[in-house]
Every structure is written in C-alpha cells, then in structure tokens.
Write a protein that holds these residues in place. Sequence first.
Motif, PDB file in Angstrom:
ATOM      1  N   MET A   1      -6.977   3.780  16.504  1.00 42.28           N
ATOM      2  CA  MET A   1      -6.817   3.577  15.063  1.00 42.28           C
ATOM      3  C   MET A   1      -5.758   2.506  14.795  1.00 42.28           C
ATOM      4  SD  MET A   1      -5.792   6.409  12.185  1.00 42.28           S
ATOM      5  CE  MET A   1      -5.415   5.928  10.504  1.00 42.28           C
ATOM      6  N   ALA A   2      -6.092   1.540  13.962  1.00 42.15           N
ATOM      7  CA  ALA A   2      -5.185   0.429  13.669  1.00 42.15           C
ATOM      8  C   ALA A   2      -3.974   0.917  12.887  1.00 42.15           C
ATOM      9  CB  ALA A   2      -5.921  -0.655  12.877  1.00 42.15           C
ATOM     10  N   ARG A   3      -2.825   0.265  13.131  1.00 37.02           N
ATOM     11  CA  ARG A   3      -1.616   0.597  12.380  1.00 37.02           C
ATOM     12  C   ARG A   3      -1.788   0.203  10.920  1.00 37.02           C
ATOM     13  NH1 ARG A   3       3.038  -1.871  12.948  1.00 37.02           N
ATOM     14  NH2 ARG A   3       4.323  -0.047  12.495  1.00 37.02           N
ATOM     15  N   LEU A   4      -1.228   1.023  10.039  1.00 33.46           N
ATOM     16  CA  LEU A   4      -1.247   0.707   8.621  1.00 33.46           C
ATOM     17  C   LEU A   4      -0.344  -0.487   8.339  1.00 33.46           C
ATOM     18  CD1 LEU A   4      -1.955   1.387   5.660  1.00 33.46           C
ATOM     19  CD2 LEU A   4      -0.037   2.992   5.679  1.00 33.46           C
ATOM     20  N   PHE A   5       0.815  -0.511   8.986  1.00 34.64           N
ATOM     21  CA  PHE A   5       1.775  -1.588   8.784  1.00 34.64           C
ATOM     22  C   PHE A   5       1.435  -2.772   9.679  1.00 34.64           C
ATOM     23  CE2 PHE A   5       4.056   2.008   7.115  1.00 34.64           C
ATOM     24  CZ  PHE A   5       4.890   1.489   6.134  1.00 34.64           C
ATOM     25  N   GLY A   6       1.567  -3.975   9.122  1.00 35.46           N
ATOM     26  CA  GLY A   6       1.403  -5.187   9.910  1.00 35.46           C
ATOM     27  C   GLY A   6       2.757  -5.721  10.340  1.00 35.46           C
ATOM     28  N   THR A   7       2.833  -7.038  10.567  1.00 30.04           N
ATOM     29  CA  THR A   7       4.081  -7.629  11.032  1.00 30.04           C
ATOM     30  C   THR A   7       5.127  -7.715   9.930  1.00 30.04           C
ATOM     31  OG1 THR A   7       3.207  -9.841  10.570  1.00 30.04           O
ATOM     32  CG2 THR A   7       2.950  -8.994  12.817  1.00 30.04           C
TER      33      THR A   7
ATOM     34  N   ARG B   1       0.012  -5.106   3.779  1.00 28.75           N
ATOM     35  CA  ARG B   1      -0.438  -6.230   2.963  1.00 28.75           C
ATOM     36  C   ARG B   1      -1.954  -6.285   2.934  1.00 28.75           C
ATOM     37  NH1 ARG B   1       2.302 -12.041   4.046  1.00 28.75           N
ATOM     38  NH2 ARG B   1       4.137 -10.681   3.855  1.00 28.75           N
ATOM     39  N   GLY B   2      -2.517  -6.744   1.817  1.00 30.02           N
ATOM     40  CA  GLY B   2      -3.959  -6.887   1.705  1.00 30.02           C
ATOM     41  C   GLY B   2      -4.351  -7.248   0.284  1.00 30.02           C
TER      42      GLY B   2
ATOM     43  N   THR C   1      -3.678  -0.341  -3.008  1.00 30.57           N
ATOM     44  CA  THR C   1      -3.981   0.309  -4.275  1.00 30.57           C
ATOM     45  C   THR C   1      -2.767   1.055  -4.819  1.00 30.57           C
ATOM     46  OG1 THR C   1      -4.677   2.346  -3.180  1.00 30.57           O
ATOM     47  CG2 THR C   1      -6.371   0.642  -3.529  1.00 30.57           C
ATOM     48  N   ALA C   2      -2.880   1.478  -6.070  1.00 30.43           N
ATOM     49  CA  ALA C   2      -1.818   2.285  -6.675  1.00 30.43           C
ATOM     50  C   ALA C   2      -1.654   3.598  -5.911  1.00 30.43           C
ATOM     51  CB  ALA C   2      -2.133   2.554  -8.145  1.00 30.43           C
ATOM     52  N   GLU C   3      -2.777   4.167  -5.487  1.00 29.90           N
ATOM     53  CA  GLU C   3      -2.711   5.430  -4.743  1.00 29.90           C
ATOM     54  C   GLU C   3      -1.981   5.240  -3.410  1.00 29.90           C
ATOM     55  OE1 GLU C   3      -6.390   5.472  -7.343  1.00 29.90           O
ATOM     56  OE2 GLU C   3      -5.389   4.050  -6.009  1.00 29.90           O
ATOM     57  N   LEU C   4      -2.301   4.139  -2.719  1.00 29.31           N
ATOM     58  CA  LEU C   4      -1.631   3.851  -1.455  1.00 29.31           C
ATOM     59  C   LEU C   4      -0.138   3.628  -1.679  1.00 29.31           C
ATOM     60  CD1 LEU C   4      -1.744   3.167   1.596  1.00 29.31           C
ATOM     61  CD2 LEU C   4      -2.128   0.786   0.922  1.00 29.31           C
ATOM     62  N   ALA C   5       0.198   2.886  -2.727  1.00 27.60           N
ATOM     63  CA  ALA C   5       1.609   2.604  -3.023  1.00 27.60           C
ATOM     64  C   ALA C   5       2.383   3.890  -3.280  1.00 27.60           C
ATOM     65  CB  ALA C   5       1.709   1.664  -4.227  1.00 27.60           C
TER      66      ALA C   5
ATOM     67  N   ASP D   1       9.097  -0.677  14.077  1.00 27.06           N
ATOM     68  CA  ASP D   1       7.726  -0.169  14.112  1.00 27.06           C
ATOM     69  C   ASP D   1       7.675   1.354  14.089  1.00 27.06           C
ATOM     70  OD1 ASP D   1       6.780  -2.735  14.197  1.00 27.06           O
ATOM     71  OD2 ASP D   1       6.193  -2.694  16.314  1.00 27.06           O
ATOM     72  N   ASP D   2       8.555   1.993  14.842  1.00 21.72           N
ATOM     73  CA  ASP D   2       8.478   3.452  14.936  1.00 21.72           C
ATOM     74  C   ASP D   2       8.821   4.121  13.603  1.00 21.72           C
ATOM     75  OD1 ASP D   2      11.157   2.667  15.160  1.00 21.72           O
ATOM     76  OD2 ASP D   2      11.699   4.422  16.339  1.00 21.72           O
ATOM     77  N   VAL D   3       9.725   3.518  12.837  1.00 17.43           N
ATOM     78  CA  VAL D   3      10.064   4.074  11.526  1.00 17.43           C
ATOM     79  C   VAL D   3       8.889   3.888  10.564  1.00 17.43           C
ATOM     80  CG1 VAL D   3      11.672   3.986   9.583  1.00 17.43           C
ATOM     81  CG2 VAL D   3      12.504   3.637  11.913  1.00 17.43           C
ATOM     82  N   GLU D   4       8.259   2.719  10.615  1.00 17.78           N
ATOM     83  CA  GLU D   4       7.071   2.495   9.790  1.00 17.78           C
ATOM     84  C   GLU D   4       5.980   3.502  10.142  1.00 17.78           C
ATOM     85  OE1 GLU D   4       7.337  -2.301   8.870  1.00 17.78           O
ATOM     86  OE2 GLU D   4       6.200  -1.603  10.610  1.00 17.78           O
ATOM     87  N   ASP D   5       5.803   3.778  11.423  1.00 14.58           N
ATOM     88  CA  ASP D   5       4.785   4.744  11.839  1.00 14.58           C
ATOM     89  C   ASP D   5       5.127   6.155  11.357  1.00 14.58           C
ATOM     90  OD1 ASP D   5       3.330   2.741  13.047  1.00 14.58           O
ATOM     91  OD2 ASP D   5       4.126   3.129  15.064  1.00 14.58           O
TER      92      ASP D   5
END
Length: 449
Positions: free
Chosen positions: A1-7, A11-12, A19-23, A125-129
């Motif tokens: 499964m791809a990470r939600l966070f990028g570099t 972003r998208g 989306t507002a829901e994601l935010a 990265d680990d905190v973002e995860d």
Amino acid sequence: MARLFGTDGVRGLANRDVTAELALDLAVGAAHVLALRGEFSKPRPRAIVGRDPRASGEFLSAAVAAGLASAGVDVIDVGVLPTPAVAFLTGTLGADLGVMISASHNPMQDNGIKFFDRNGYKLDDDVEDQIAAHMGENWERPVGARVGRISYDYEAVNAYVDAIVDTVTYSLEGLRVVVDCAHGAASHVGPLALERAGAEVIVIGNEPDGENINHEYGATAPRRMAAATVGHSAHVGVSFDGDADRCIASDEEGIIVDGDKIMGILALGAAEAGRLKDNVLVTTVMSNLGLRLAMEAHGVRTVNTAVGDRYVLEEMLRNGYNIGGEQSGHVLLTEFSTTGDGVLTALHLLSRLAEKRQKMSEVASVITQLPQVMINVPGVDKAAATTNSVVLEAVTAAEIALGDTGRVLLRPSGTEALVRVMVEAATQDEAESTARHLADVVKNNLALS
C-alpha cells in the motif's frame, strides 16, 4: 500500500485527491500524534494554521481547523502566509504543531497539507506514518469546555518579517529590486521584508485572486521577472514560488541566477566571514558540476544528497552544516530558519550584493555552470537502470570520455516508469550528444515488454 504522505506532505488535485474530509481526518490524526498527551491537556495544546491564496485553501484550512478543534486543540489561523512563516510562528509562539495548506509551485488546481513539529521542522517519515495510522480510528471526543477554540491573528506576519530582516548584515539601501511574488503567499510579505531592509522594490505578480497562483509568474517561470529587471533598470530581480520557500534571481542583464548559483554565492560569503560550518555546502546530486568546481577552487567542500530539500536538511542537521539547497532555488540557511525560505534567501543574496558593491552579474560570475542536458526515457524498467550491465558499461565509458569537466547521472523517477538521463559536459554539443546516446542505450536495453 502506497504511503499517504509524499516527499513534502500530502498533495494532489484539490477536492478530488485532497478533500475536506481528508483534511479533517489528517488534522485529527496530527492532533493525536503531535499535540495530545494522554488525557485532554490543560491548558489545551495549540496549533498554527496558514495557507497560500489558492481558492481551495479556504475550505481546506477550515477543515483542518475544524479537525484540530474537535480533537481539543486551540487553533491560531494566521491566514495567507509563506510556508517558512508558518514554520517560524509555530516555533516562536510555542505551538505544539503547525499546518500549512499549499501545493507550493504546483498549478492552482492542486493543493496540499504539510505539518511542522513544535520546533518548526517538517516531520520525519515515521511520524507522518503515525498520523496516517490514526486516521479513521475510534477516539474519545472532548465535549463542553474541552473542545478547541479557533482564533485569528493576521498581524503575526510582522514578527516573522522583523525576524528575517534582523538576520541581514548589510543594508539594502540603494538597491533597486524587481520582486515577482507568483501571485502567491509572499505577495505582501516579500515586498514588505525587502523594503524594511532598505531596498527600492518594484513588484510584479502580487495580485492573487485564488486562481492565478504560479500562472506565468514565479520561480518556475522566471523569465518575466528577468525581463522586468532589465526593463526597470534594476540591480537584481528575485522570484518566489507559490508558498515562497524557493527563490530564483536575475542579474541586471536579465540572466537567470538559479539555486545553485545563489547557494554558492551565499556559501562563499559565509566562508569569507568564517561562518560556513566546516567549510561545507550541502547540495543534491542534481546540482551542476560547475558549482562543485567553483567551491573547490575557493576551499569549500560540497556534500551531495538525494533530490529533495528534506534530504538536504537531514544531512545539515546530522552534521551541523548551515548552508545547503537545491538547483530549484530551495535554499536552506539553518542559522536562521528551519526550512527553505525564499524571502530570507533573497534578503541574504541582496545583502551579499550590498557587501561586495558589485553588479549581480559580477557576484554570480564566480560560478561557471557547465552545460547540462536532461532526457526523460519513458516506458522502461527503471529498477534495472542501476544494475543492467550494458547500461552501466555505457555510463562508465561516457564518464571516462567526459573526464573531470563532465558527469553522468541516471536517476529512476520516483513516480513514473521512466529514467532521467542527465549529462554535464564542457560544451553544449558534447552534453547533448552524450545524453542522446545514453538515452538510446537505456531505451534499447530496458524497454518494458
């Protein structure tokens, strides 16, 4: 499964991917990881929330604020500000986290969400995860007086401007500067800071309407700024991107001064003053070989990292280095900032100009960049680019032929099925012919069936 966070955060495409829901869910996750400590805190933790002028930033920042407040975090909305200003305010106002709503140099239809820790640094990265792992889980919601409150502080910008202006050693008085704000987050802050430092400022690209950010203006389209520099007989031009964490410049003749030259100029100034830690400049593998050769000629060593400002910063923090950056204009001055800061970079570049009492073209001439050619080769097995024997032999032969005044870099794309072939050489013709040859070798030997 791809990470939600990028570099650089999440972003998208706004309202489709971001989306507002994601935010809202991201904000709740960030509250639990970065702000809340077991039982609901007393006093409540605090967060700084800022954004660039994109239309979608209005509803996304509202969703982030709602998510944080629902988790028991007080929110200080600082409005439209550069990314580095949000990082600065997070640290100086004693907040537990900061959130910036921006897609940086991307087109208007995109947006993104990036987080800062209590010290104003981007997250590991680990905190973002951990934040992603908290999304959608069941949690105890605060009620009554325990919910967070949302307040607004649009004057906080002045503390940021004062702080970065105070880092400049030489007055900019007498310098005429064209400033291109990309219709972005620095449309007010950029000119204000340069004027406070003493410069005469001519501003373009400072009329954001929510839809024109980065469109034909800014660090990714610096030609307009360069032309305006010549047209207004200015000493120098500077151009920021949408969230103002980048700076690209122009000399008085309209010649672009990119991030490699800017950080080289700043590194040499710091070395002369005895302020360049270990006489090291941190760059990425994409920085021009001419930068390294110029630094070596002046006793400055370059240390390379992978592409991405976060990797540059990691190397700098690990070893205490204080100047680094990317060719794109993302310059890191860790004595003064926790992240790339286009306005801060411009201030120090102009301060160096004032110190030397020379034209921008003269100050930049110390770094002679080699011709650089990049060819993207699509439809290939990018994983094999660094293992295929035929490709490796071709690269080795090319490097021997180029000698000390050239180099080859094969870099698999992080997001697409392609390999980037980059060649630098003593002449444009040699760079182009070598790049085309290597691109053909990659295509013929790594093509996907």
